[in-house]
Design a protein around this motif. Sequence first.
Motif, short mmCIF file in Angstrom:
data_model
loop_
_atom_site.label_atom_id
_atom_site.label_comp_id
_atom_site.label_asym_id
_atom_site.label_seq_id
_atom_site.Cartn_x
_atom_site.Cartn_y
_atom_site.Cartn_z
N THR A 79 0.83 -1.21 0.00
CA THR A 79 0.00 0.00 0.00
C THR A 79 0.86 1.25 0.00
O THR A 79 0.54 2.24 -0.68
N THR A 84 2.16 1.82 -3.51
CA THR A 84 1.12 2.39 -4.36
C THR A 84 0.86 3.85 -4.01
O THR A 84 0.71 4.70 -4.90
N GLN A 105 3.51 6.13 -5.41
CA GLN A 105 3.32 6.35 -6.84
C GLN A 105 2.18 7.34 -7.09
O GLN A 105 2.27 8.22 -7.95
#
Length: 323
Positions: A243, A246, A249
């Motif tokens: 997580t 992500t 990003q």
Amino acid sequence: MLINCVAYQEGKKLADIPIEDISEYLSHPKCFVWVALRDASPEELATMKEEFGLHELAVEDALRGKQRPKIEEYGDSLFAVIQTVEPHGDELTVGEVAVFVGANYVLSVRRDAQQGLVGVRARAEREPHLLSIGSAFVLYALMDAIVDRYFPIVDALEAELEIIEEKMFASGAGAQRDNIERLYELKRKGLVLRHAVMPLLDAMGRLYGGRVPVLVENCQEYFRDVHDHLARILGRLDSVRDTIGTAIQVNLSMVAIDDSEVNKRLAAYAAIFAVFTAFAGVWGMNFEYMPELKWHYGYHMAICSMVIVCGYMYYKFRKSGWL
């Protein structure tokens, strides 16, 4: 430093004993001695080595500290190293507990750890039917207590990650950069805990199922429970790590989007002012036969033309979302 030294027989506490009497109690049938040390000195470990017949390599590891979590066999005894991970302000501090286990003794050496293990002894003494199993159950109780202290840290990491995710789409590049810094700090904390969990998870496989040391044969189901806890913690850490990756990003994309919005605004205003530059460039050439120069209202018409064209461009840019 000696914390306590207690003799037990058939699951019941006999007495707090001095170190000099350890050898005497070790000779009693169905009796074992549980000694707890904190930041032990070389002299104290040398005494324990003599009393319990500890392996010199295990003693060296306990004295040196900073060991990787592990479980090793030395003849008919076990040597385990479990890392403690404790919150200290915004940081996680790492300590360790080295545990020597024999058929009739348990020696725990706590180093660089603030939280004590007195509660483990109290819990074991409240369950004499389990404590009667002997030193193997004490090893389980110590490991279980340390592993259970990992769960609140994982909970805190997940809670902090949720807070960052809620702020992820806050406006402003500064907020996104702050989120990225917090995410990297969160990732670092997760790695600290992972380094304590992963090696211990691998080592726990030696204590249940298949060939196991004779010392822990009667406690395999308990060690399997600790292994299950470690597996759950590792799974949650993997989820947090994925997580975080992500989220980083997404935050980087948000920063890029913010930069793109700024560039679009700058390009739009540059195009608008280019109109002024173009008109001024044409009318500023001052040719003798240029018709506009002879018009009485030529200047006013030029300014109005610039304003109309630039206003139209501003309207179109605003409608398309560039401004």
